[in-house]
Design an enzyme around this catalytic site. Structure first.
Site, PDB file in Angstrom:
ATOM      1  N   HIS B 202       0.840  -1.211   0.000  1.00 42.50           N
ATOM      2  CA  HIS B 202       0.000   0.000   0.000  1.00 42.50           C
ATOM      3  C   HIS B 202       0.870   1.255   0.000  1.00 42.50           C
ATOM      4  CE1 HIS B 202      -3.569  -2.403   1.783  1.00 42.50           C
ATOM      5  NE2 HIS B 202      -3.339  -2.669   0.519  1.00 42.50           N
ATOM      6  N   HIS B 233      -3.270   3.799  -2.926  1.00 41.37           N
ATOM      7  CA  HIS B 233      -3.484   2.355  -2.959  1.00 41.37           C
ATOM      8  C   HIS B 233      -3.694   1.863  -1.526  1.00 41.37           C
ATOM      9  CE1 HIS B 233      -1.670  -1.901  -3.849  1.00 41.37           C
ATOM     10  NE2 HIS B 233      -2.981  -1.927  -3.844  1.00 41.37           N
ATOM     11  N   MET B 376       7.653   1.775  -6.964  1.00 39.18           N
ATOM     12  CA  MET B 376       7.833   3.184  -6.584  1.00 39.18           C
ATOM     13  C   MET B 376       8.944   3.905  -7.340  1.00 39.18           C
ATOM     14  SD  MET B 376       9.211   2.806  -2.741  1.00 39.18           S
ATOM     15  CE  MET B 376      10.546   1.737  -2.287  1.00 39.18           C
ATOM     16  N   HIS B 399      -3.654  -5.616 -12.512  1.00 38.01           N
ATOM     17  CA  HIS B 399      -3.781  -4.617 -11.438  1.00 38.01           C
ATOM     18  C   HIS B 399      -2.444  -4.003 -11.033  1.00 38.01           C
ATOM     19  CE1 HIS B 399      -1.985  -7.416  -8.715  1.00 38.01           C
ATOM     20  NE2 HIS B 399      -2.346  -6.791  -7.633  1.00 38.01           N
ATOM     21  N   ALA B 401       2.278  -4.381 -11.580  1.00 43.28           N
ATOM     22  CA  ALA B 401       3.410  -4.932 -12.323  1.00 43.28           C
ATOM     23  C   ALA B 401       3.572  -6.415 -12.013  1.00 43.28           C
ATOM     24  CB  ALA B 401       4.675  -4.170 -11.959  1.00 43.28           C
ATOM     25  N   LYS B 475       4.799   5.450   2.333  1.00 44.60           N
ATOM     26  CA  LYS B 475       4.558   4.022   2.525  1.00 44.60           C
ATOM     27  C   LYS B 475       4.442   3.665   3.998  1.00 44.60           C
ATOM     28  CE  LYS B 475       6.043   0.816   0.283  1.00 44.60           C
ATOM     29  NZ  LYS B 475       4.780   0.574  -0.395  1.00 44.60           N
TER      30      LYS B 475
END
Lengths: 140, 476
Positions: B202, B233, B376, B399, B401, B475
């Protein structure tokens, strides 16, 4: 908690552990500590209070998953962090234990990762060379 | 395992009766991605999904597929609503984990000089919730409403604008939620976590639009080159995790009664038309609504952070919000017949094409926006749903990589500070609540997102609209 009590297992997206115990009650207690070591640091928790934990389930494998989910609920829902567990009653479909710990304090108890749940993925409980071994994968 | 190439982008694992498969597996991948996919258990897991009672069409694997629990991540399976099953593991522990893209009125050049300040502000205002709780203070009664009304309750109670809910999949609230099906434990875990990002994969990312591939769609979505956008996310936090845990246990106990036997206990399921199945779906909808409320709260705090740094000059509008982990009743043409199916999307995104009535009117001419986060350090994509998805994949695409390295392998031999400095040299500021949060999500841990996007674009499942580059990452 020594290095031989458990080790971390790889998974492409998540993480697992392999725990060892001389007896099944010890294996269950160490499995709970292995999971909490992935989420935080059990050694930082002081055994200030005793929390009674009891779980029943259909068989030994699901008992382990349900037991770990119970500990996770106390950690994530009731926000209690544990230093150790003493199993008082054990059979393949039920466990009773006392968790020694204290309420979580974000300043003293550094969190590592949020463990979402305990899975049945490649779950194993078996006896190897005189030791009980459990392999469990966690959803991260 | 026998794998046949159908064409350059599609591969078939034929139905193997000895393994109990009821249908084929179709994998969408290039040869290069296929070689990576074969390294873990994801194809075995897609084959296990093909054993589920009532599966319609094939067990589908998207190009970002990787090994999960029970179901693979990046898997799609449609079940017959009368004879099929619903599997809590087929939705996942993070019910309605999803992404929302927020567009701003700012351009990269204006944000870059104040990026560090902005990232610090967002980090303070949007809690990750790894060690502590969130800033949304609500009571048990409010939670009851949130479980039914999702993002709508949030906007009606000061956490956003009506438009935010309108521009979310399902309007930010699924019908059919029953709070009574959600355990006290799930509520207890969820309540203090509302408005928190969570950890693992997330994140909240400040990005800029690097290139636009489809001007018409980009214009419809309000996106232009150089614009700063934010990708969020997150999911249903502890509430959803507990709902899944509770119902995996319910399904495991009831499978014998329903004469279901499975190759993997994590696939535990029950008939859609059974008490257990109906209750799970009612709880899943409630958890999905909690997830929309969560992402809505995060957007609200994000607006506050931008306001504090850029004042009234910054306006933030939601482009759209899509689920990654969900089961939904939808209608498709299958073998010449219109059928209602329950589509399990486990690490997959709905991608409805132009003209679909479930897309907001503003976007209906171009197709539903789909957001595919990369890692990221690389890029994320905005796509538009295309017709191929309706014909082939029950309106679904990938959804993300897809992971390449395990979390432990990603950490090995790397130092968090060094990695943060390396990203900073490339113009990407990272702020993380935990040390491991950075290391485990490094770009090296993921497949190349551009390769994944090429597959879905060339297969006609969705088309490229814009490529986004990260500037600031928050994060857990």
């Amino acid at each position: 908690m020594g290095p031989r009590d458990f080790e971390v297992l790889e998974h492409p997206a998540d993480i697992g552990f392999r725990a060892f115990g001389g007896t099944l009650p010890e294996l269950f207690a160490r499995s709970a500590l292995a999971m909490l070591s992935i989420a935080a640091d059990p050694a930082a928790a002081l055994p200030k209070q005793e929390y009674p934990l009891a779980v029943e389930s259909g068989d030994r494998e699901s008992l382990l998953v349900d037991w770990l989910n119970e500990v996770l609920y106390w950690f994530d829902g009731k926000r209690i962090t544990f230093r150790d567990f003493r199993v008082t009653q054990f059979r393949d479909t039920a466990i009773e234990a006392v968790g020694m710990g204290e309420p979580r304090d974000p300043l003293r108890h550094r969190a590592r990762l949020i463990v979402k749940a305990v899975t049945y993925h490649q779950l194993k409980i078996e006896r190897r060379g005189g030791l009980w071994v459990a392999e469990v994968y966690l959803d991260i | 395992m026998r794998i046949e190439a159908i064409d350059a982008l599609r591969h078939r694992i034929p139905r193997d009766e000895a393994r109990g498969m009821r249908t084929d597996v179709i994998v969408y991948a290039s040869e290069a991605l296929m070689a990576q996919i074969r390294k873990d258990l994801s194809l075995e897991q897609a084959m296990n999904v093909a054993t589920l009672p009532g599966i319609v069409g094939s067990s589908l694997a998207m190009p970002d597929i990787h090994q999960g629990y029970g179901f693979p991540i990046g898997g799609v399976a449609a079940m017959d609503c009368d004879e099929g099953v619903v599997s809590p593991g087929g939705v996942g522990f993070d019910i309605n984990c999803g992404v929302r893209l927020v567009r701003t009125t700012l351009e990269e050049a204006a944000v870059r000089p104040r990026l560090r300040e902005l990232v610090e502000q967002i980090f303070r205002d949007v809690p990750c919730g790894v060690g502590g709780s969130g800033f949304v203070k609500i009571g048990a009664r409010d939670l009851e409403r949130i479980l039914v009304e999702g993002a709508r309750w949030m906007v009606q109670n000061g956490f956003g604008e009506q438009r935010d809910a309108d521009f979310s999949e399902a309007g930010g609230a699924l019908e059919g939620a029953d709070p009574a099906a959600v355990s006290e434990r799930a509520r207890e875990r969820g309540l203090p976590q509302l408005g928190t990002l969570g950890s693992g994969n997330h994140f909240l990312e400040v990005q800029y639009v690097e290139e636009v591939h489809d001007e018409t769609a980009a214009r419809a979505y309000g996106i232009f080159k150089g614009q700063v956008v934010v990708l969020i996310h997150s999911g249903s936090r502890g509430l959803g995790h507990q709902v899944c845990t509770d119902y995996v246990s319910v399904m495991n106990q009831s499978m014998a009664k329903h004469h279901i036997s499975l190759p993997d206990r994590q696939l535990a399921c029950g008939p859609i038309r059974s008490e257990e199945g109906e209750r799970y779906l009612a709880a899943m909808c409630a958890a999905a609504n909690f997830a929309w409320a969560n992402r809505q709260a995060i957007l609200h705090f994000l607006r506050g952070a931008f306001q504090r740094i850029f004042g009234g000059a910054a306006r933030l509008d939601l482009v759209y919000d899509v689920c990654h982990n969900i089961a939904k009743r939808e209608r498709y043409e299958v073998e010449g017949r219109r059928r209602e199916v329950l589509v399990h999307r486990k690490g997959a995104t709905r991608a409805f094409p132009a003209g679909h009535r479930e897309i907001p009117a503003d976007y209906r001419a171009v197709g539903q926006p789909v957001f595919i986060p990369g890692s990221m350090g690389t890029a994320s994509w905005v796509l538009a749903g295309a017709e191929g998805a309706m014909r082939e994949t029950f309106g679904s695409v990938c959804h993300g990589a897809g992971r390449l390295l395990s979390r432990t392998a990603a950490r090995k031999g790397r130092n968090a500070r060094e990695e943060r400095d390396k990203l900073e040299e490339r113009g990407i500021l990272v702020r993380s609540e935990t040390r491991d949060g950075i290391l485990e999500e490094l770009p090296e841990a993921y497949k190349n997102v551009d390769e994944v996007i090429e597959v879905v674009h060339n297969a006609g499942l969705a088309r490229k609209v814009a490529r986004l580059r990260p500037m600031g990452v928050i994060k857990g």
